[in-house]
Design a protein around this motif. Structure first.
Motif, short mmCIF file in Angstrom:
data_model
loop_
_atom_site.label_atom_id
_atom_site.label_comp_id
_atom_site.label_asym_id
_atom_site.label_seq_id
_atom_site.Cartn_x
_atom_site.Cartn_y
_atom_site.Cartn_z
N UNK A 69 32.95 41.88 36.82
CA UNK A 69 33.12 42.78 37.96
C UNK A 69 32.54 44.17 37.65
N UNK A 70 32.89 44.69 36.51
CA UNK A 70 32.42 46.03 36.16
C UNK A 70 30.91 46.06 35.93
N UNK A 71 30.36 44.91 35.51
CA UNK A 71 28.93 44.86 35.23
C UNK A 71 28.10 44.67 36.50
N UNK A 72 28.67 43.95 37.48
CA UNK A 72 27.86 43.54 38.62
C UNK A 72 28.10 44.31 39.91
N UNK A 73 29.34 44.76 40.15
CA UNK A 73 29.65 45.33 41.47
C UNK A 73 28.76 46.54 41.75
N UNK A 74 28.09 46.49 42.87
CA UNK A 74 27.21 47.59 43.27
C UNK A 74 25.81 47.49 42.68
N UNK A 75 25.54 46.43 41.88
CA UNK A 75 24.22 46.29 41.24
C UNK A 75 23.41 45.17 41.91
N UNK A 76 22.08 45.25 41.76
CA UNK A 76 21.22 44.17 42.25
C UNK A 76 21.14 43.08 41.17
N UNK A 77 21.14 41.83 41.63
CA UNK A 77 20.97 40.71 40.71
C UNK A 77 19.96 39.75 41.30
N UNK A 78 19.45 38.82 40.46
CA UNK A 78 18.64 37.71 40.97
C UNK A 78 19.17 36.44 40.33
N UNK A 79 18.92 35.30 40.97
CA UNK A 79 19.48 34.05 40.46
C UNK A 79 18.50 32.90 40.73
N UNK A 80 18.66 31.83 39.91
CA UNK A 80 17.92 30.57 40.12
C UNK A 80 18.94 29.47 40.24
N UNK A 81 18.71 28.53 41.14
CA UNK A 81 19.62 27.39 41.33
C UNK A 81 19.02 26.20 40.58
N UNK A 82 19.83 25.61 39.68
CA UNK A 82 19.35 24.49 38.88
C UNK A 82 19.88 23.16 39.41
N UNK A 83 21.14 23.15 39.82
CA UNK A 83 21.76 21.90 40.27
C UNK A 83 22.54 22.18 41.55
N UNK A 84 22.49 21.26 42.50
CA UNK A 84 23.32 21.32 43.70
C UNK A 84 24.00 19.98 43.84
N UNK A 85 25.34 19.98 43.79
CA UNK A 85 26.12 18.73 43.81
C UNK A 85 26.17 18.18 45.22
N UNK A 86 26.70 16.94 45.29
CA UNK A 86 26.84 16.29 46.59
C UNK A 86 27.80 17.06 47.51
N UNK A 87 28.77 17.76 46.92
CA UNK A 87 29.72 18.54 47.71
C UNK A 87 29.18 19.91 48.08
N UNK A 88 27.95 20.22 47.65
CA UNK A 88 27.32 21.48 48.03
C UNK A 88 27.49 22.60 47.04
N UNK A 89 28.16 22.33 45.89
CA UNK A 89 28.32 23.39 44.89
C UNK A 89 27.00 23.61 44.18
N UNK A 90 26.65 24.92 43.98
CA UNK A 90 25.38 25.27 43.37
C UNK A 90 25.61 25.88 41.99
N UNK A 91 24.83 25.39 40.98
CA UNK A 91 24.89 25.89 39.61
C UNK A 91 23.53 26.48 39.26
N UNK A 92 23.59 27.63 38.56
CA UNK A 92 22.32 28.23 38.21
C UNK A 92 22.52 29.38 37.24
#
Length: 894
Positions: A69-92
């Motif tokens: 929380x202290x590291x990310x709140x108010x900051x810009x981030x970027x992400x990559x999605x590696x796996x998406x499960x059948x239930x729609x959960x995304x891991x990356x």
């Protein structure tokens, strides 16, 4: 790869990311960090499942969430999605910054010992997974976080989801700022906060405001009100998972109200300023940062017409600036919630005090005594005190008026009267809000409005605070003491009561009074505080132009300058404290005398302003010379009522008469009594001084040797003395003896009759009988006049002539003899107008035609006036000529 600018940390290994907002809240996605696992956060028991329980944090779960929380709140981030499960959960993978060169959050968590690597799914050829395993081994070796000996110093939070007594909890904090983390935003003005350091999880509603909300239907579906989603995002983007301070201010009905303080500003004021919220009265009172700030922020949004105020129209939008703010001189206080002000233009304007209600009485109390005439000013508790507070504070003073709204006219309802259009404003004098001062003294209450009703005082919060103080201190209407009672006797038009008061007021000299009402330039209603009574008061020594009045045949047209005279008197004395000298009383029970205000004699002031003429009755007063001097000056300048005045050439009063010519030998008389038959009694002015001397001497002798009460046995025809209602002795003649308790007497010097008990009679002292001075009251009838037989029409005539000549000095000429008394014409002392001819002109009487040749000129003048009244259908002629064609007895043949 996607770049986002907003994140929400759910746990040490799960975050929600959002893109940049464009025209509204952006879509969001939950990203779970690949290949690692952090401890589960505390969770509340599932609703509807009685066996489930609240679960605390797993070890190091809270530290992992806080680290991210202290590291990310108010900051810009970027992400990559590696796996998406059948239930729609995304891991990356999530990186801090705009590209993958930034810090890898999964690596950082494992390095700090705040997460473990999921080794069961490791593939040998994946360099990221291999790197994570190496990093974890280094953390273990360094005994960081989870790998510290004995579990290390970590916080296992057992969240306090419920507080047994929220009000006591809030009161125990004494409105001191407490550190907190905003965990959830329900809508723009309701959040879920984690209070530190005790980890209380509480729902807080922002004090003083309300945002559009998400409405829930019976089937569980939600739909947002307009701008609800935007308001929620506005709060979320600034506060969600931020470190803040909260002032918990109150807890009505188990709802915790508070203010959230952030280093960048106050979210409550920001929501209002941006048009995402409106002020609410019920929680505004507890807002500790200054309610005026919230009102100002809301006002700013209204003026810019943004968001929820896009269709807003200000209550005074249609008014020019000069009509919205102006200065007025207070002329009158109306009841206890309005004033009449005179503008610089001279216009009079009624101004109601915004948002307050004057004292009032419930229906049952009002109807308790139906026989008594209800007078709101004196019968409603605290109404008089409220009116007096405003009167003493405002009358004659200049005030600043800021119009808040115009209340439209309303028709009558089942239980409410009709109201005309009202201008409601904030009135201040010397920086003091008069409405607020009235409310703070408990002399008025504050009106409660619907939340969307914007027609209210611009200082509404100050009014509510003033009322709260008055209630707390038990002031006025809020007092538990007995209400003040004002027993005020209204003797206006009560002749008998007035006669009892007259001697007392005459002896009192100058008496204090308050002018309650102005009927005309010289006729007023006074409140006498010491005597606690209301009287009608006529100014002595002057003749003011008459105002319009309703007569049986229609409305009498006002005389020139009558309205100006009335306005002059109003501006000078209305609702002011004055001094009066009562000299006498007329037949209708009205007191006559002099009125002074701050050294100014009102009679003199009216004459000096050319709004009144001097009446001959002023000759006996000490102000006669002043009055005459002022009148002469105005006459020379030809001001106002003297504008058309022309000096009359000096002529001989007595004309040269030929044989059998009508004799016009007018002499001054004083009209003392007028009977229902229109006969009247007069005193000779020349012998008036003799009568006064005789009365004075007689009363002095009686006072020295009072007669024995009841010793006198009256007989018909006796000349005796009798005590009148004023307590003084007068000469009288016994006309009839019904019983000792009912003796009919005639006052021989004044012409009036009375039925009295014999105890009020005594024998006439010999030195004061009719041989010493004959009876001074002489009976007369009007010449050339026939009085209508109809009782109502005759009463109108008597009423008119009583107002005109009774108790006044006139000029009288004997025209011809009658069966019982001489028939005469009467002229007013000042105008020399014929009183009888005036009755004919008003259509109140018919003409009696006389055959004598020397009277034909007068008869012709009377008949011409009668024809004019008939043509105008005045009074008795309103249905045309009602007489028979050959009605000789009426003195007219068609």
């Amino acid at each position: 790869m996607m770049c986002v600018g907003y994140t929400l940390v759910l746990s040490g290994c799960a975050i929600i990311v959002r893109g940049q907002p464009r025209g509204g809240p952006p879509p969001e996605r939950q990203i779970n960090l690949s290949n690692i696992r952090a401890g589960a956060m505390a969770r509340r028991a599932a609703q509807g499942q009685p066996d489930s329980k609240d679960t605390p944090d797993e070890p190091w779960a809270f530290q992992a969430r806080e680290f991210l929380r202290k590291k990310l709140i108010g900051k810009e981030v970027c992400f990559t999605v590696e796996i998406k499960t059948a239930l729609g959960r995304e891991y990356g993978m999530v990186y801090l910054g705009r590209d993958t060169t930034g810090e890898n959050l999964a690596d950082t968590l494992v390095t700090e010992g705040l997460a473990t690597v999921r080794r069961e799914g490791i593939r040998g050829n994946n360099p990221d997974q291999a790197r994570l395993c190496d990093v974890e081994d280094q953390a273990k070796a360094s005994k960081k976080g989870l790998w510290s000996e004995g579990g290390g110093a970590h916080t296992i939070r057992d969240l306090k989801y419920t507080i047994e007594n929220p009000r006591n909890f809030v009161d125990s904090l004494h409105q001191k700022p407490i550190n907190a983390i905003i965990e959830h935003v329900r809508d723009g003005s309701v959040v879920r906060a984690l209070l530190l350091p005790d980890h209380y999880l509480v729902t807080v509603m922002l004090s003083g405001v309300k945002c559009p909300t998400f409405k829930r239907e019976a089937d569980g579906t939600e739909y947002p009100e307009q701008f609800a989603a935007e308001a929620k995002f506005f709060t979320e983007s600034r506060l969600l998972q931020r470190d803040v301070q909260i002032i918990l201010e109150s807890c009505p009905n188990q709802i915790i109200l508070g203010t959230i303080l952030h280093p960048n500003g106050n979210i409550t004021e920001l929501l209002l300023k941006e048009g995402f919220a409106r002020c609410v009265d019920w929680s505004m009172a507890v807002y500790t940062q200054g309610a005026e700030k919230l009102r100002a922020a809301e006002r700013s949004a209204k003026e810019r017409k943004i968001r929820i105020w896009k269709d807003y129209v200000a209550p005074t939008a249609n008014l020019d600036l000069k009509d919205r703010q102006f200065v007025a001189k207070v002329m009158q206080v109306v009841n206890a919630d309005a004033v009449v002000g005179k503008l610089n233009s001279g216009e009079l304007k009624t101004i109601h005090l915004s948002s307050i209600r004057p004292p009032r009485i419930e229906g049952e109390e009002k109807n308790k005594d139906k026989d008594k005439r209800f007078r709101p000013l004196y019968d409603i508790p605290y109404m008089f005190e409220a009116r007096e507070f405003l009167r003493k504070k405002l009358i004659g003073k200049k005030v600043n008026v800021t119009v808040d709204y115009i209340r439209a006219a309303t028709g009558p309802g089942e239980s409410t009267p009709a109201f005309s259009e009202r201008t409601c404003a904030t009135v201040t004098i010397g920086g003091i809000n008069i409405a607020e001062a009235l409310v703070s003294k408990g002399l008025a209450t504050v009106i409660r409005y619907r939340q969307d009703d914007d027609q209210r005082s611009s200082h509404y919060d100050e009014l509510l605070a003033a009322e709260a103080r008055a209630i707390k201190n038990g002031k006025g209407l809020h007092s538990k003491k007995e209400v003040p009672i004002h027993r005020v006797a209204d003797i206006s038009g009560e002749t008998q009561k007035a006669k009892q008061f007259l001697p007392f007021l005459q002896r009192a000299g100058r008496s204090e009074a308050v002018v309650e009402y102005v009927f005309s330039g010289s006729r007023l209603k006074l409140y006498m505080p010491k005597e606690t009574c209301l009287i009608t008061f006529l100014l002595a020594g002057i003749e003011c132009p008459r105002s319009s009045r309703n007569l049986p045949g229609g409305t009498q047209v006002a005389e020139p300058f009558s309205d100006e005279a009335m306005m002059f008197t109003k501006e000078l004395v209305l609702q002011r404290e004055v001094e009066v000298e009562v000299e006498s009383m007329d037949k209708a029970g009205n007191f006559i005398g002099w009125l002074h205000i701050e050294g100014v004699n009102l009679s003199v002031a009216l004459v000096e302003s050319a709004l009144s003429k001097v009446h001959f009755t002023a000759e006996r007063s000490a102000y006669y010379k002043t009055l005459v001097s002022a009148e002469d000056a105005c006459r020379l300048r030809k001001e106002k009522i003297w504008a058309n005045y022309e000096e009359k050439p000096v002529e001989e009063v007595v004309h040269v008469k030929e044989a059998k010519e009508r004799v016009a030998n007018y002499k001054p008389v004083y009209v003392t009594e007028i009977c229902d038959t229109l006969h009247f009694y007069t005193q000779d002015v020349e012998t008036g001084a003799q009568l006064e001397n005789l009365m004075e001497t007689m009363r002095a002798e009686i006072a020295a040797q009072p007669p024995v009460e009841g010793a006198y046995a009256p007989r018909r025809g006796d000349i005796c003395i009798a005590t009148f209602a004023d307590g003084e002795w007068y000469r009288a003649r016994v006309e009839k003896v019904e019983s000792p308790a009912r003796v009919h007497v005639f006052y021989i010097d004044y012409g009036n009759r009375e039925v009295v008990p014999s105890t009020r009679l005594a024998a006439m002292p010999p030195a004061f009988g009719i041989r010493t001075l004959p009876a001074q009251a002489t009976e007369h009838a009007f010449a050339y006049i026939q009085v209508p037989q109809d009782e109502d029409a005759r009463a109108d005539v008597v009423d008119c002539i009583v107002r005109d000549i009774q108790n006044s000095q006139c000029l009288m000429n004997v025209e011809y003899s009658g069966a019982t008394c001489p028939h005469v014409t009467i002229q007013f002392g000042d105008t020399k107008d014929d009183a009888g001819l005036g009755l004919v002109k008003e259509g109140l009487v018919m003409v009696e035609v006389r055959k004598e040749k020397h009277l034909q000129k007068m008869v012709t003048e009377y008949l011409n006036s009668q024809e004019s009244a008939k043509s105008a259908r005045l009074n008795i002629w309103r249905y045309g000529d009602f007489r028979a064609d050959d009605a000789d007895e009426f003195g007219y043949r068609r």
